[in-house]
Design a protein around this motif. Structure first.
Motif, PDB file in Angstrom:
ATOM      1  N   UNK A   1       0.833  -1.209   0.000  1.00 50.53           N
ATOM      2  CA  UNK A   1       0.000   0.000   0.000  1.00 50.53           C
ATOM      3  C   UNK A   1       0.866   1.258   0.000  1.00 50.53           C
ATOM      4  N   UNK A   2       1.923   1.268   0.810  1.00 47.83           N
ATOM      5  CA  UNK A   2       2.843   2.409   0.833  1.00 47.83           C
ATOM      6  C   UNK A   2       3.480   2.602  -0.544  1.00 47.83           C
ATOM      7  N   UNK A   3       3.936   1.516  -1.149  1.00 48.65           N
ATOM      8  CA  UNK A   3       4.579   1.567  -2.461  1.00 48.65           C
ATOM      9  C   UNK A   3       3.620   2.121  -3.513  1.00 48.65           C
ATOM     10  N   UNK A   4       2.402   1.593  -3.542  1.00 51.51           N
ATOM     11  CA  UNK A   4       1.437   2.045  -4.547  1.00 51.51           C
ATOM     12  C   UNK A   4       1.168   3.538  -4.406  1.00 51.51           C
ATOM     13  N   UNK A   5       1.015   4.004  -3.180  1.00 45.88           N
ATOM     14  CA  UNK A   5       0.717   5.429  -2.952  1.00 45.88           C
ATOM     15  C   UNK A   5       1.948   6.306  -3.204  1.00 45.88           C
ATOM     16  N   UNK A   6       3.075   5.940  -2.621  1.00 46.08           N
ATOM     17  CA  UNK A   6       4.245   6.819  -2.645  1.00 46.08           C
ATOM     18  C   UNK A   6       5.085   6.708  -3.919  1.00 46.08           C
ATOM     19  N   UNK A   7       5.246   5.505  -4.443  1.00 43.83           N
ATOM     20  CA  UNK A   7       6.090   5.329  -5.630  1.00 43.83           C
ATOM     21  C   UNK A   7       5.311   5.481  -6.930  1.00 43.83           C
ATOM     22  N   UNK A   8       4.027   5.087  -6.912  1.00 43.77           N
ATOM     23  CA  UNK A   8       3.237   5.133  -8.139  1.00 43.77           C
ATOM     24  C   UNK A   8       2.087   6.137  -8.094  1.00 43.77           C
ATOM     25  N   UNK A   9       1.760   6.630  -6.918  1.00 40.30           N
ATOM     26  CA  UNK A   9       0.666   7.593  -6.799  1.00 40.30           C
ATOM     27  C   UNK A   9      -0.701   6.984  -7.048  1.00 40.30           C
ATOM     28  N   UNK A  10      -0.848   5.682  -6.751  1.00 41.61           N
ATOM     29  CA  UNK A  10      -2.109   4.994  -7.052  1.00 41.61           C
ATOM     30  C   UNK A  10      -2.689   4.290  -5.827  1.00 41.61           C
ATOM     31  N   UNK A  11      -2.623   4.941  -4.701  1.00 40.56           N
ATOM     32  CA  UNK A  11      -3.205   4.384  -3.491  1.00 40.56           C
ATOM     33  C   UNK A  11      -4.667   4.737  -3.371  1.00 40.56           C
ATOM     34  N   UNK A  12      -5.154   4.848  -2.156  1.00 44.81           N
ATOM     35  CA  UNK A  12      -6.582   5.110  -1.920  1.00 44.81           C
ATOM     36  C   UNK A  12      -7.129   6.350  -2.629  1.00 44.81           C
ATOM     37  N   UNK A  13      -6.338   7.408  -2.702  1.00 49.38           N
ATOM     38  CA  UNK A  13      -6.839   8.619  -3.365  1.00 49.38           C
ATOM     39  C   UNK A  13      -7.063   8.380  -4.856  1.00 49.38           C
ATOM     40  N   UNK A  14      -6.173   7.659  -5.490  1.00 47.90           N
ATOM     41  CA  UNK A  14      -6.304   7.318  -6.911  1.00 47.90           C
ATOM     42  C   UNK A  14      -7.539   6.445  -7.133  1.00 47.90           C
ATOM     43  N   UNK A  15      -7.721   5.477  -6.261  1.00 45.71           N
ATOM     44  CA  UNK A  15      -8.854   4.559  -6.394  1.00 45.71           C
ATOM     45  C   UNK A  15     -10.178   5.313  -6.321  1.00 45.71           C
ATOM     46  N   UNK A  16     -10.276   6.235  -5.385  1.00 42.83           N
ATOM     47  CA  UNK A  16     -11.505   7.028  -5.259  1.00 42.83           C
ATOM     48  C   UNK A  16     -11.764   7.862  -6.514  1.00 42.83           C
ATOM     49  N   UNK A  17     -10.711   8.462  -7.065  1.00 40.82           N
ATOM     50  CA  UNK A  17     -10.861   9.352  -8.214  1.00 40.82           C
ATOM     51  C   UNK A  17     -11.022   8.601  -9.536  1.00 40.82           C
TER      52      UNK A  17
END
Length: 172
Positions: free
Chosen positions: A47-63
């Motif tokens: 989860x950290x990797x997806x959000x921080x390295x790829x920018x596709x964590x929870x915020x990306x999923x919502x949008x």
């Protein structure tokens, strides 16, 4: 919330999770960390990797209404983790396609000299409205490609794709 992706790829390859410490509730009846908590720790690091390295964590999923599903995961337990042992997890992109990504995760002690466990996982990009796999966006595909390219030396020096099975055939 979008993550600033202007940092250099070499600064996050391999990606390093936050430091963690084995908690009392993670210890099983054998006196070491229960296998469920290895999964918990590896999943948190992804989860950290997806959000921080790829920018596709929870915020990306919502949008964007797209997210990652795990298709296959294999763990290797190499050293025991005991109560209050500290560790971090490193992650790099081992392979990828237009819809999938193979991640290699390694759990290290804080000096980074001892490997406690490894986790390989293959994830698929999913359109959460259609509930079907889908291609990465062009910008995400480019970012994954950059992380993959920056991981070349790690791929050649890391044992991956280990088969599972017994070395010696047992007698019946």
């Amino acid at each position: 919330m979008r993550v600033d992706m202007t940092h250099h790829t070499d600064e996050i390859v391999p990606f390093k999770s936050k430091n963690r410490k084995v908690e009392k509730s993670w210890i099983d009846y054998n006196g070491h960390m229960n296998v469920a908590y290895y999964t918990f720790a590896f999943d948190g690091a992804i989860d950290e990797f997806l959000e921080q390295a790829l920018g596709i964590g929870p915020s990306f999923i919502r949008e964007e209404k797209k997210g990652f599903y795990a298709l296959q995961t294999q763990y290797r337990y190499l050293q025991e983790l005991l109560l209050k042992d500290s560790f971090y997890i490193s992650i790099f992109v081992a392979d990828f396609t237009i819809k999938q990504m193979h991640l290699m995760l390694q759990m290290f002690d804080l000096p980074g000299k001892k490997t406690y466990a490894t986790c390989e996982t293959i994830m698929v990009n999913v359109d959460l409205q259609k509930r079907r796999s889908c291609r990465y966006s062009e910008s995400l595909f480019k970012r994954i490609s950059e992380l993959y390219d920056a991981s070349e030396q790690l791929r050649s020096s890391t044992s991956m794709g280990q088969p599972i099975g017994l070395r010696n055939k047992s007698y019946r």
